[in-house]
Structure formats: structure tokens, C-alpha cells
Design a protein around this motif. Structure first.
Motif, short mmCIF file in Angstrom:
data_model
loop_
_atom_site.label_atom_id
_atom_site.label_comp_id
_atom_site.label_asym_id
_atom_site.label_seq_id
_atom_site.Cartn_x
_atom_site.Cartn_y
_atom_site.Cartn_z
N ASP A 87 0.81 -1.22 0.00
CA ASP A 87 0.00 0.00 0.00
C ASP A 87 0.84 1.27 0.00
OD1 ASP A 87 -2.48 1.67 0.50
OD2 ASP A 87 -1.40 2.07 2.37
N ARG A 88 1.84 1.35 0.87
CA ARG A 88 2.64 2.57 0.95
C ARG A 88 3.41 2.83 -0.33
NH1 ARG A 88 5.47 3.18 6.90
NH2 ARG A 88 3.87 4.52 7.78
N ARG A 89 3.96 1.78 -0.89
CA ARG A 89 4.72 1.96 -2.13
C ARG A 89 3.80 2.41 -3.26
NH1 ARG A 89 10.39 1.53 -2.53
NH2 ARG A 89 10.13 0.12 -0.78
N VAL A 90 2.58 1.87 -3.30
CA VAL A 90 1.62 2.30 -4.32
C VAL A 90 1.29 3.77 -4.14
CG1 VAL A 90 -0.78 2.07 -5.11
CG2 VAL A 90 0.61 0.02 -4.74
N ARG A 91 1.10 4.21 -2.89
CA ARG A 91 0.81 5.63 -2.64
C ARG A 91 1.96 6.51 -3.10
NH1 ARG A 91 0.25 7.74 2.39
NH2 ARG A 91 0.91 5.91 3.57
#
Length: 246
Positions: free
Chosen positions: A169-173
Motif C-alpha cells: 500500500d505505501r509503495r503504491v501511494r
């Protein structure tokens, strides 16, 4: 006679949560600053400057940078120090391919298990995200985008999908934030179509719509990088000067 089970805690005992270690707080702060672009890609990270910015000593900053390096957020270069990682094109493709696989299956299961309350929340998230976009609030739009995707994964009821999705999730954000203004309106229209497929209980349509949505994001990212041109090369480390003996 009252017996006490082995391992049972005496009545009245309450464990309190210990304060989060400072290095963990520094790590979280730096990670979010990388994701939201405060610390832009390729930026040279100086420990003393970050320590002053966060109001801490250099030690927790050094520990946080080491962890960020291990997780691929930061690159440590001998003789130069730390720099915010600049993602390669194939990194984005690999991550978004993994995300498409995870979230298309999440969407399929969400269409199977959705309740009226779930659907109401999805529609509200679409409404809020669209409002953020129209008002020019990129941070709000990105945050709501993440909440919507996370909730669809939660609706799947598959705890392994939920765990795996949380890891990316964080990398996608991080990848999504620069293109949020570009994707904006189209992205939220796609979300609306996705929510409709889930509402209709159309599992195949929900999975297909999610895959297409992820592909549009991937293409938008590459288009933006191409428009920006090749990334500027990182500055070369300056040779360390030795002190002259007196």
C-alpha cells in the motif's frame, strides 16, 4: 477453593501500551515525507538536517535511514550518505502487476460478499474522493484512494489478501501521488464503475474493472516519467578532505 489457571493474570491487572520507540517514530515520519514528496526522489539526506527538522538527535535518524535503505526507500552510498531512492521503470511495473493480481481478486470476492453497509461506505468514499479532487486537495484524494482500495480488500474477507495488500500500500501511494492530479477525474470515474460492478454482484466485471484501473495507473505513471525526461544523474560523492597534521 478458587483455582487459578496457569498463565492467568491476577484480577485488576491492566497492561499499558508502551510509548513507541523514537527510532520507530522517526522511521514513520521519514517514510511519510518520502511518500508525500516532502523528501523528493534523488534528494541527498543529511542526518543533521533531518534531526533538526524532526527535533531529535542524529542516532534515531541514522537507525531509521538504515531501515529505509533495507526496505528500498533510501539508497546508502559509501562516501556520500543517503539519498531518496529513485524507482526504476521495472520496479513500478512489478509492483503494479502484483497489486493488480491482489486487488482484482479482492474486487471479485468483494462483489460476492458485499453488504448494504459496505456498498454505502464505498459510495461515500467515491463521493469524498471526487470532492477532494475537484477542490484540488491532492493529499486528500490520494488518502481517500488508498482507503477505498483498502476497504475493497477488507471486504474480500481473505486475511492473506489483506496482509499482502497492506505490504504494498505505501509503495503504491508513493507512485500514485505524482500522477494523482493527472489521473484525478478519470480515476474516480473508474472507481464508480468498480463500485457499480461490486453492487451488482458481478464478480467477473469487478475483477476486470480493477485490472483495467490498475493498468491505467501504470500507463499514467510511465507517461509522466517520459514527459519529465530522463532523471538527472545523482551528484558524485565529494572526496573527503583529510585534516593536515600540525
Amino acid at each position: 477453593m478458587t483455582t487459578i489457571n496457569a498463565g492467568a493474570e491476577p484480577a485488576g491487572v491492566r497492561h499499558v501500551k508502551r510509548p513507541q520507540p523514537l527510532r520507530e517514530s522517526v522511521y514513520e515520519a521519514l517514510t511519510e515525507m518520502i511518500i508525500d514528496g516532502t523528501l523528493e526522489r534523488g534528494r541527498h539526506l543529511v542526518e543533521v538536517e533531518l534531526a533538526g527538522l524532526l527535533g531529535v538527535s542524529r542516532q534515531p535518524v541514522r537507525e531509521a535511514l538504515q531501515r529505509l535503505n533495507n526496505e528500498g526507500w533510501v539508497d546508502l552510498r559509501p562516501g556520500f550518505g543517503a539519498m531518496v531512492h529513485v524507482p526504476a521503470e521495472d520496479e513500478v511495473d512489478q509492483l503494479l502487476a502484483a497489486r493488480a493480481a491482489l486487488e482484482s481478486e479482492s474486487a471479485r470476492l468483494a462483489a460476492r460478499h458485499a453488504t448494504k453497509e459496505d456498498l454505502a461506505k464505498l459510495k461515500e468514499l467515491c463521493k469524498v474522493g471526487t470532492a477532494f479532487h475537484e477542490s484540488g486537495d491532492t493529499d486528500g484524494a490520494v488518502r481517500t484512494n488508498g482507503e477505498l482500495h483498502a476497504f475493497i480488500t477488507e471486504m474480500s474477507g481473505n486475511r492473506f489478501l489483506i496482509d499482502f495488500a497492506a505490504q504494498v500500500d505505501r509503495r503504491v501511494r508513493w507512485y500514485y501521488t505524482p500522477i494523482a492530479p493527472v489521473r484525478g477525474a478519470a480515476s474516480w470515474r473508474e472507481h464508480s464503475r468498480l463500485v457499480k460492478a461490486i453492487s451488482d454482484g458481478d464478480e467477473d466485471k469487478a475483477a476486470q474493472t480493477m485490472r483495467e484501473h490498475t493498468e491505467h495507473t501504470r500507463k499514467a505513471y510511465h507517461d509522466l516519467r517520459a514527459a519529465e525526461g530522463p532523471a538527472a544523474p545523482a551528484p558524485e560523492p565529494e572526496p573527503r578532505r583529510r585534516r593536515r597534521s600540525l
